[in-house]
Design a protein around this motif. Structure first.
Motif, PDB file in Angstrom:
ATOM      1  N   PRO B  26       0.825  -1.196   0.000  1.00  0.00           N
ATOM      2  CA  PRO B  26       0.000   0.000   0.000  1.00  0.00           C
ATOM      3  C   PRO B  26       0.865   1.254   0.000  1.00  0.00           C
ATOM      4  O   PRO B  26       2.045   1.195   0.369  1.00  0.00           O
ATOM      5  CB  PRO B  26      -0.807  -0.117   1.288  1.00  0.00           C
ATOM      6  CG  PRO B  26      -0.185  -1.182   2.087  1.00  0.00           C
ATOM      7  CD  PRO B  26       0.652  -2.012   1.184  1.00  0.00           C
ATOM      8  N   ASP B  27       0.259   2.351  -0.371  1.00  0.00           N
ATOM      9  CA  ASP B  27       0.916   3.659  -0.379  1.00  0.00           C
ATOM     10  C   ASP B  27       2.070   3.746  -1.369  1.00  0.00           C
ATOM     11  O   ASP B  27       2.979   4.559  -1.209  1.00  0.00           O
ATOM     12  CB  ASP B  27       1.385   4.048   1.026  1.00  0.00           C
ATOM     13  CG  ASP B  27       0.248   3.926   2.023  1.00  0.00           C
ATOM     14  OD1 ASP B  27      -0.889   4.233   1.624  1.00  0.00           O
ATOM     15  OD2 ASP B  27       0.473   3.491   3.163  1.00  0.00           O
ATOM     16  N   THR B 161      -7.604  -1.525   3.223  1.00  0.00           N
ATOM     17  CA  THR B 161      -6.762  -1.059   2.136  1.00  0.00           C
ATOM     18  C   THR B 161      -7.531  -1.177   0.835  1.00  0.00           C
ATOM     19  O   THR B 161      -8.093  -2.220   0.534  1.00  0.00           O
ATOM     20  CB  THR B 161      -5.495  -1.929   2.048  1.00  0.00           C
ATOM     21  OG1 THR B 161      -4.833  -1.874   3.299  1.00  0.00           O
ATOM     22  CG2 THR B 161      -4.578  -1.435   0.959  1.00  0.00           C
ATOM     23  N   GLN B 192      -6.232   7.534   2.326  1.00  0.00           N
ATOM     24  CA  GLN B 192      -6.504   6.166   2.733  1.00  0.00           C
ATOM     25  C   GLN B 192      -5.425   5.249   2.172  1.00  0.00           C
ATOM     26  O   GLN B 192      -4.892   5.490   1.098  1.00  0.00           O
ATOM     27  CB  GLN B 192      -7.868   5.711   2.209  1.00  0.00           C
ATOM     28  CG  GLN B 192      -8.198   4.283   2.587  1.00  0.00           C
ATOM     29  CD  GLN B 192      -9.667   4.093   2.853  1.00  0.00           C
ATOM     30  OE1 GLN B 192     -10.482   4.902   2.432  1.00  0.00           O
ATOM     31  NE2 GLN B 192     -10.021   3.048   3.559  1.00  0.00           N
ATOM     32  N   SER B 193      -5.172   4.201   2.917  1.00  0.00           N
ATOM     33  CA  SER B 193      -4.167   3.256   2.452  1.00  0.00           C
ATOM     34  C   SER B 193      -4.658   2.591   1.171  1.00  0.00           C
ATOM     35  O   SER B 193      -5.787   2.110   1.083  1.00  0.00           O
ATOM     36  CB  SER B 193      -3.919   2.258   3.579  1.00  0.00           C
ATOM     37  OG  SER B 193      -3.870   0.972   3.093  1.00  0.00           O
TER      38      SER B 193
END
Lengths: 339, 258
Positions: B26-27, B161, B192-193
């Motif tokens: 994520p991210d 996620t 948000q992730s």
């Protein structure tokens, strides 16, 4: 124009058309006769005079059946076009109508031989079974031909083939039929509302109401399907189960209506088109709009069918096609409609 | 996070992906690159569960993807395909609202409407909200779909996620919108992730925006990791059979040139 005002306008037109279709016929029935007949019907069903009886037993059920059948065919058209993502599809295209017509032809020619008798229900049942048989043959053949994936194209092509098969079956049956039987087959293939009675109103009406409610339930998913099967799947929709459910609703709608009135073409094709040109393709709007516009179109067609050659009556399928086809072509040519 | 373990995919006896294992965090913006027939689209389709792998398994947040109900998956995972062909006239706002379909039952809530308005403004299609989608140009249509998928996985203050999968979505876009879109994605990731995975053809776009790059060739995983480590002269030559030069501009950003 908002959706509500479209529905209201059409409802008003439906009301006018219904009253006209009740008033005109071999005998004219005045509004005062209608109200007195309704009065007597509620308070004291005896002592009806001839015109009042014509109104209650012939004109009124016929007018109502016309509305319901028109709605059924139009909503069936919306469902099928949405399912096949194709604006030229109508319920007849995947075998439903020709199957129903085959069932009816079988009853006309071989009914006595096959010894299948359910009284006045025999014809509707035979037609309904025929419609279901044809539709499900189409569906399962196209399922197995493309490895568990219902490809729209294969469904459509197999529909054409199965349609041709059932039509030639009808041709064969009318060839071997004796003269009066052959005439009933022909008449039935062209559609007629003259057999309307309160029984048929109740059956077709209940079917129509429940199918419309089901259709509205699937409206959101059918909207998503407009993005294509893949994208709809990405939005969490199970395409196969949606197809089966919508097909089932359509078979029920169309074959029950067809069972009582014969094959009536073009309503399922023209109505969704006109509605789309008016205000886009939202499925919920199309279904509700079709309920009104289908009823309106068939009512007008029925008035014409009874007036044009009065006192004789034209088969309504001829009228819907003659009225529907030029409208359809005109709309396609005039308006910006992208395919 | 998404973790693929030893996934293969074959159809009609043809092996399109040979047991590859990789994970996406994520991210980060991850981009999949590779020459024609490398298996890029196959990988995206497997990750979005449009098709299921012949062997191996894929996990979303440590849970086997096959255990997710379709409707459940649609709330956290959006896919933007190469081209979406529509036949029926719908207004732009109706198409964008489809992104919210997994989230409401019968009628859109006020929140759904607000989200759609916001994403339409993001992608500058708010002024054509009432227009017929079919009358738009290819690039405009694509922006409508960006707004749609963004609405689908709009941040909702939960800890889950979200996943965005892009199958060559930038094809018809002006350079301005390509960059705009990727910049907007970076903004969303702050809220948000999110796992973002995209197939791109333009290697420089990957160079500029990707945190991680996956390089595929003939159904095999050639390299997977930080952009600078994957997009080397040697790797690119191995996959694309042409050796690039790597240039630097005055800002110190690097570019591939063939």
């Amino acid at each position: 124009m908002t959706n509500k005002s479209i529905y209201l306008t059409m409802a008003l037109l439906v009301l006018i058309a219904t009253i006209l279709s009740i008033v005109y016929g071999a005998v004219e029935i005045s509004i005062s006769e209608m109200s007195s007949a309704l009065n007597k019907w509620i308070n004291n069903p005896e002592n009806l005079n001839l015109n009042e009886r014509i109104f209650l037993e012939i004109r009124l059920p016929r007018a109502i059946l016309t509305l319901i059948v028109g709605s059924s065919l139009a909503v069936g058209g919306v469902l099928m076009q949405g399912l096949f993502l194709n604006p030229i599809v109508e319920p007849g295209l995947i075998g439903t109508s020709s199957g129903a017509a085959f069932g009816a032809a079988l009853y006309f020619t071989l009914g006595a031989v096959l010894d299948f008798n359910a009284g006045e229900w025999t014809l509707p049942i035979a037609a309904c079974l025929g419609g279901m048989l044809a539709t499900f043959i189409v569906f399962f053949l196209s399922e197995s031909s493309s490895r568990n994936k219902t490809s729209t194209i294969s469904l459509l092509l197999i529909g054409i083939a199965v349609n041709a098969l059932f039509l030639s079956g009808i041709g064969f049956l009318s060839y071997i039929a004796r003269d009066p039987q052959a005439r009933s087959i022909t008449f039935w293939n062209l559609g007629t509302l003259s057999g309307a009675n309160w029984h048929s109103v109740v059956i077709v009406g209940l079917t129509c109401v429940s199918c419309v409610l089901l259709g509205l339930k699937y409206a959101k998913q059918l909207n998503a399907l407009m993005l294509g099967e893949l994208e709809a799947g990405n939005l969490g929709i199970s395409i196969r189960s949606l197809k089966l459910k919508v097909l089932f609703v359509n078979v029920l709608l169309v074959s029950v209506a067809t069972a009582f009135t014969g094959v009536i073409g073009f309503v399922g094709l023209v109505v969704p088109h006109v509605l789309r040109l008016l205000k886009g393709s939202d499925t919920r709007y199309l279904i509700l709009g079709s309920v009104f516009m289908g009823a309106l179109l068939l009512s007008i067609a029925d008035i014409l069918a009874r007036l044009l050659l009065a006192p004789a009556e034209l088969p309504i399928g001829i009228v819907t096609t003659v009225v529907g086809a030029p409208i359809f072509i005109y709309l396609l040519r005039k308006n910006e409609y992208y395919f | 996070m998404i973790k693929a373990e030893n996934i293969s995919y074959s159809i009609k006896g043809k092996n399109l992906l040979h047991g590859i294992s990789l994970s996406f965090n994520p991210d980060e913006i991850s981009m999949i690159i590779g020459p024609n027939g490398a298996g890029k689209s196959t990988l995206i389709k497997l990750l979005s569960q449009q098709i299921s792998c012949t062997s191996g398994n894929i996990q979303y947040n440590n849970r086997d993807m096959k255990l997710f109900a379709k409707s459940e998956l649609a709330k956290v995972r959006a896919v933007l395909s190469q081209n979406t062909h529509m036949v029926f006239p719908l207004s732009v706002e109706e198409v964008v609202m489809m992104g919210r379909y997994p989230h409401f039952h019968d009628k859109p809530t006020r929140l759904d409407k607000e989200i759609c308005e916001q994403t339409m403004a993001f992608f500058k299609v708010d002024e054509m909200a009432k227009r017929n989608y079919l009358t738009l140009s290819g690039g405009e249509q694509q922006r409508v779909h960006f707004a749609r998928v963004t609405a689908q996985i709009w941040p909702d203050n939960t800890k889950s996620t979200k996943v965005l999968l892009l199958d060559e979505p930038l094809t018809y876009l002006d350079i301005y919108y390509q960059h705009e879109f990727l910049t907007i994605l970076k903004q969303l990731m702050q809220l948000q992730s999110m796992v973002i995975i995209g197939v791109v053809h333009d290697l420089n776009l990957a160079y500029k925006f990707a945190d991680k790059v996956t390089l595929l060739s003939k159904g095999n995983l050639l390299a997977h990791g930080n952009t600078e480590l994957v997009c080397t002269k040697e790797n690119i030559k191995k996959a694309f059979l042409i050796e690039p030069s790597i240039l630097k501009n005055e800002k110190g950003e690097r570019f591939l040139c063939f």
